[in-house]
Design a protein around this motif. Structure first.
Motif, mmCIF file in Angstrom:
data_model
loop_
_atom_site.group_PDB
_atom_site.id
_atom_site.type_symbol
_atom_site.label_atom_id
_atom_site.label_comp_id
_atom_site.label_asym_id
_atom_site.label_seq_id
_atom_site.Cartn_x
_atom_site.Cartn_y
_atom_site.Cartn_z
ATOM 1 N N LEU A 155 -32.765 -42.148 -2.732
ATOM 2 C CA LEU A 155 -33.654 -42.541 -3.854
ATOM 3 C C LEU A 155 -32.823 -42.690 -5.130
ATOM 4 O O LEU A 155 -32.923 -41.899 -6.076
ATOM 5 N N PRO A 156 -31.986 -43.722 -5.202
ATOM 6 C CA PRO A 156 -31.092 -43.838 -6.371
ATOM 7 C C PRO A 156 -31.805 -44.266 -7.651
ATOM 8 O O PRO A 156 -31.227 -44.157 -8.728
ATOM 9 N N ARG A 157 -33.039 -44.740 -7.561
ATOM 10 C CA ARG A 157 -33.751 -45.206 -8.763
ATOM 11 C C ARG A 157 -34.620 -44.115 -9.395
ATOM 12 O O ARG A 157 -35.303 -44.381 -10.379
ATOM 13 N N VAL A 158 -34.586 -42.919 -8.829
ATOM 14 C CA VAL A 158 -35.348 -41.806 -9.414
ATOM 15 C C VAL A 158 -34.397 -41.040 -10.327
ATOM 16 O O VAL A 158 -33.508 -40.311 -9.861
ATOM 17 N N ASP A 159 -34.548 -41.238 -11.630
ATOM 18 C CA ASP A 159 -33.613 -40.653 -12.597
ATOM 19 C C ASP A 159 -33.644 -39.131 -12.585
ATOM 20 O O ASP A 159 -32.629 -38.484 -12.859
ATOM 21 N N GLN A 160 -34.773 -38.557 -12.280
ATOM 22 C CA GLN A 160 -34.898 -37.107 -12.341
ATOM 23 C C GLN A 160 -33.955 -36.420 -11.348
ATOM 24 O O GLN A 160 -33.415 -35.342 -11.638
ATOM 25 N N LEU A 161 -33.752 -37.036 -10.195
ATOM 26 C CA LEU A 161 -32.839 -36.458 -9.207
ATOM 27 C C LEU A 161 -31.417 -36.416 -9.748
ATOM 28 O O LEU A 161 -30.708 -35.412 -9.609
ATOM 29 N N TRP A 162 -30.982 -37.503 -10.404
ATOM 30 C CA TRP A 162 -29.641 -37.539 -10.998
ATOM 31 C C TRP A 162 -29.511 -36.497 -12.104
ATOM 32 O O TRP A 162 -28.492 -35.780 -12.178
ATOM 33 N N TYR A 163 -30.514 -36.421 -12.965
ATOM 34 C CA TYR A 163 -30.449 -35.459 -14.073
ATOM 35 C C TYR A 163 -30.317 -34.026 -13.535
ATOM 36 O O TYR A 163 -29.509 -33.221 -14.032
ATOM 37 N N LYS A 164 -31.117 -33.697 -12.544
ATOM 38 C CA LYS A 164 -31.095 -32.339 -11.989
ATOM 39 C C LYS A 164 -29.746 -32.041 -11.322
ATOM 40 O O LYS A 164 -29.201 -30.938 -11.458
ATOM 41 N N PHE A 182 -22.077 -38.928 -12.569
ATOM 42 C CA PHE A 182 -22.470 -39.935 -13.560
ATOM 43 C C PHE A 182 -21.922 -41.307 -13.176
ATOM 44 O O PHE A 182 -22.615 -42.328 -13.297
ATOM 45 N N GLU A 183 -20.680 -41.346 -12.733
ATOM 46 C CA GLU A 183 -20.091 -42.625 -12.346
ATOM 47 C C GLU A 183 -20.833 -43.242 -11.164
ATOM 48 O O GLU A 183 -21.066 -44.448 -11.114
ATOM 49 N N ARG A 184 -21.183 -42.384 -10.181
ATOM 50 C CA ARG A 184 -21.983 -42.894 -9.058
ATOM 51 C C ARG A 184 -23.307 -43.466 -9.562
ATOM 52 O O ARG A 184 -23.786 -44.499 -9.081
ATOM 53 N N TRP A 185 -23.919 -42.757 -10.548
ATOM 54 C CA TRP A 185 -25.222 -43.213 -11.084
ATOM 55 C C TRP A 185 -25.068 -44.526 -11.839
ATOM 56 O O TRP A 185 -25.893 -45.433 -11.722
ATOM 57 N N MET A 186 -23.996 -44.626 -12.645
ATOM 58 C CA MET A 186 -23.823 -45.828 -13.449
ATOM 59 C C MET A 186 -23.582 -47.062 -12.578
ATOM 60 O O MET A 186 -23.848 -48.191 -12.991
ATOM 61 N N SER A 187 -23.071 -46.848 -11.351
ATOM 62 C CA SER A 187 -22.871 -48.003 -10.463
ATOM 63 C C SER A 187 -24.193 -48.650 -10.070
ATOM 64 O O SER A 187 -24.224 -49.809 -9.634
ATOM 65 N N TRP A 188 -25.266 -47.897 -10.208
ATOM 66 C CA TRP A 188 -26.603 -48.452 -9.935
ATOM 67 C C TRP A 188 -27.224 -49.129 -11.163
ATOM 68 O O TRP A 188 -28.353 -49.613 -11.089
ATOM 69 N N GLN A 189 -26.510 -49.149 -12.299
ATOM 70 C CA GLN A 189 -26.975 -49.782 -13.548
ATOM 71 C C GLN A 189 -28.369 -49.275 -13.960
ATOM 72 O O GLN A 189 -29.361 -50.015 -13.921
#
Length: 700
Positions: A155-164, A182-189
């Motif tokens: 679920l790469p589009r759920v920001d809450q998972l990345w934040y947690k 963060f770098e992995r997340w930024m690759s999803w723009q």
């Protein structure tokens, strides 16, 4: 029975009659009178509460050894497993099951329950959050990392998972791991907030260069005005003025035609203003005003005006704002020269600039656009261009000769035989009066009366001559006024009022006589009232009575009768002399009351015989009579009127519309005493007739 079974084979060996459910017959209540003791709903509820049995709760179970504990766990697991088989999709059951296993410190089983739950619906991010929270709470860090990795991968589009996930790594002090996430997340723009969180993360650890590099990737991913402004403010905060300027210049190059470009230019100009580069800021404002459409540059105009007020002069404001608005108005009036609203706005702009030559040029060009048709609706806006022009020349330019010429030209252009305006005549005359040239003012007003006579012109002309004390001119003007509009009651009344103010009673009376003899009047009731009030004020009671009689010959309206009666009730004559003053007053009041009664009797007789359908007016007349009798105290005879008062009856009648009858409406009807007697006589006649028929039938 056989046919019933054949028709429905599902009944087997039973008949339909045997399978029917018989309901008890409802008891029929014969006595429906209310009981002596009434029971309220509150009392029923209270009794039900009191008679309610205590809730049966299962006894508390205490586990004493491992065997009982094993039995308890086996039983609970069986309950949960059975519940899951029934409602496998219910997430709350899985959560309760996992939390129960966690409470039993059996983390392997709890983890197994979470995994099984995710197999049911792995798209529900709340399950992942609770699973990871379980692992973190019990300090299974690697397990938690494993859960977060799987969650953000699925679920790469759920920001809450990345934040947690990032928050956990940062709490563990693993800054490099958090940066890698963060770098992995930024690759999803992600959206702007994700990038800004990454930048704030780097700034927390004083990694300015890394933050600058992230800002560069951020504006490439989100090429919006807000992103570039944030980037520039970041550089400004770090004291990098050159970098800030180059950032703004690059943003203008890329987003100069964007819908939000106004905000970018304003921010750029304010930056240069803070750096004390006023010329740079002015150039930015001018460049923006040249390139941004006028409809989107309102805030930019306001900022530029404020900037020029602080750092520039009036010429700078005119060059940037007035020039552009002038171009806009020129474009509008070129497309539609008859758009007078655009001309008004254009003139207002030039007047605010204060250039006299430009103002007069725009006025001359605007008044040259004469309306195409000679109809008032086309000329109403156009005439105000002339009015504004002459007011500007008189008050601002203070050019009297030019103002007079404009007035003369305007009065020549207007087609007075079809379209005329009293306002322009009057302000032209008032202008000449202000210049103390009464002859010119009289000439203008006289021309107005000759070409396009109107009420306002006559009234103003008479008012001017009256203030100057020229009574003969006022009389001539009133004569002209009445020749032009003989049905105008206002003119007759004012003419008579003028003569009365000059103590010319006979003249005033003659004017009133001429007025009431006119074949058509617009408001005759006001004229008659003025004439009657005039005679009463002069003390001519006999003339007043004669006037009332003449008025009654023309109309028998209720108000006329009431006014006549009230006059008689208050008409105390001065000629009655007697030695005893008290007796004199008594006799006068008695005579007034008798005359008033006579009027009321005549009115009542008229309404009874000639207008029997006007029952409401007749009732109102009797009410007024009763009030007058009451006002005379002991002289009045209230009972004389009370016996004549009607009874009010509430009745209903049909309402008819186009589609037919539409229901009923209530109305008030009046039943007078004489009508009651007639009804009683009709009943007696019917009784006599019935008795006579009965006698004849008995004899037969």
């Amino acid at each position: 029975m056989a046919s019933a079974r054949d028709s429905d084979p599902t009944l087997g060996y039973l008949t339909r009659k045997e399978t029917e459910v018989k309901l008890p017959r409802p008891t029929r209540v014969k006595n429906k009178t209310p009981a002596q003791i009434q029971i309220t709903a509150e009392q029923i509820l209270r009794e039900a509460r009191e008679r309610q049995e205590a809730e049966i709760r299962p006894p508390k179970q205490k586990i004493t050894d491992s065997t009982e504990l094993g039995d308890y766990r086996l039983r609970k697991r069986k309950e949960f497993e059975d519940l899951i088989r029934r409602v496998r999709w219910n997430k709350s059951v899985w959560v309760k099951y996992a939390k129960w296993e966690e409470s039993q410190k059996d983390f392997t089983r709890a983890r197994s329950v979470w995994e099984r739950a995710l197999e049911v619906d792995y798209r529900d991010h709340t399950m992942w959050l609770k699973y990871a929270d379980f692992e973190m709470k019990n300090k299974f860090v690697n397990h938690a990392r494993n859960v977060w990795d799987r969650a953000v991968m699925l679920l790469p589009r759920v920001d809450q998972l990345w934040y947690k996930y990032i928050h956990m790594e940062e709490m563990l002090g693993n800054v490099a791991g958090a940066r890698q996430i963060f770098e992995r997340w930024m690759s999803w723009q992600p959206d702007q907030q994700g990038w800004l969180s990454y930048i704030k993360f780097e700034l927390r650890y004083n990694e300015v260069e890394r933050a600058r590099e992230i800002f560069g990737r951020f504006v490439d991913c989100h090429p919006k005005v807000g992103a570039w402004i944030r980037y520039a403010k970041f550089e400004m905060k770090n004291g990098e003025i050159a970098r800030t300027r180059s950032c703004y210049e690059l943003a203008v190059e890329k987003l100069g035609d964007d819908e939000e470009a106004e905000e970018l230019f304003v921010a750029f100009a304010e930056f240069e203003e803070k750096c004390k580069e006023t010329e740079r800021a002015r150039c930015i404002y001018k460049y923006a005003l040249d390139h941004i459409p006028k409809g989107r540059a309102e805030e930019l105009y306001k900022k530029f005006v404020a900037f020029e007020k602080q750092y520039g002069d009036r010429e700078g404001i005119e060059d940037a704002i007035v020039g552009k608005r002038r171009f806009q108005y020129e474009d509008e009036v070129r497309k539609n020269p008859l758009n007078y609203d655009a001309w008004f706005d254009y003139i207002r702009l030039e007047e605010s600039a204060g250039n006299k030559e430009r103002i007069e040029d725009v006025y001359e060009r605007s008044i040259a656009n004469i309306p195409p048709a000679q109809e008032k609706r086309y000329w109403q806006r156009y005439i105000y261009l002339w009015i504004n022009y002459v007011l500007y020349e008189e008050l601002d330019a203070q050019d009297v000769d030019r103002t007079r010429n404009i007035y003369n030209l305007c009065l020549k252009i207007i087609p007075h035989d079809k379209v005329s305006f009293a306002k322009i005549w009057l302000i032209a005359a008032q202008f000449e009066i202000r210049q103390l040239d009464l002859d010119r003012a009289r000439l203008i007003l006289g021309s107005a009366i000759g070409k396009a006579p109107k009420d306002k012109i006559f009234k103003k002309y008479i008012e001017v001559e009256l203030q100057l004390g020229n009574i003969d001119r006022c009389r001539k003007l009133y004569q002209k006024y009445l020749e032009w509009s003989p049905e105008h009651c206002y003119a007759w009344s004012k003419f008579a009022e003028l003569e009365r103010s000059l103590a010319e009673t006979e003249r005033a009376r003659s004017i009133f006589e001429l007025a009431i003899d006119q074949p058509a009047l617009d408001m005759p009731e006001l004229l008659w009232k003025a004439y009657i009030d005039f005679e009463i004020s002069e003390g001519e009671y006999e003339r007043t009575r004669a006037l009332y009689e003449r008025l009654l010959n023309r109309t028998k309206h209720l108000k006329v009768w009431i006014s006549y009666a009230k006059f008689e009730a208050s008409a105390v004559e001065d000629g009655f002399q007697d030695s005893n003053v008290q007796e004199s007053d008594y006799e006068q009041k008695r005579k007034c009351l008798q005359r008033a009664r006579g009027v009321f009797e005549r009115a009542l007789s008229y309404f009874r015989t000639s207008a029997p359908e006007l029952k409401e007016e007749r009732a109102m007349l009797l009410e007024e009579w009763l009030n007058i009798e009451s006002s005379f105290d002991e002289l009045g005879d209230v009972d004389l009127v009370r016996v004549k008062l009607p009874k009010k009856l509430k009745k209903r009648r049909h309402i008819e519309n186009e589609d037919g009858p539409a229901g009923y409406e209530e109305y008030i009807d009046y039943l007078f005493p004489e009508e009651t007697q007639t009804t009683n006589l009709k009943i007696l006649e019917a009784a006599y007739k019935w008795k006579k028929q009965k006698i004849v039938s008995d004899e037969d």
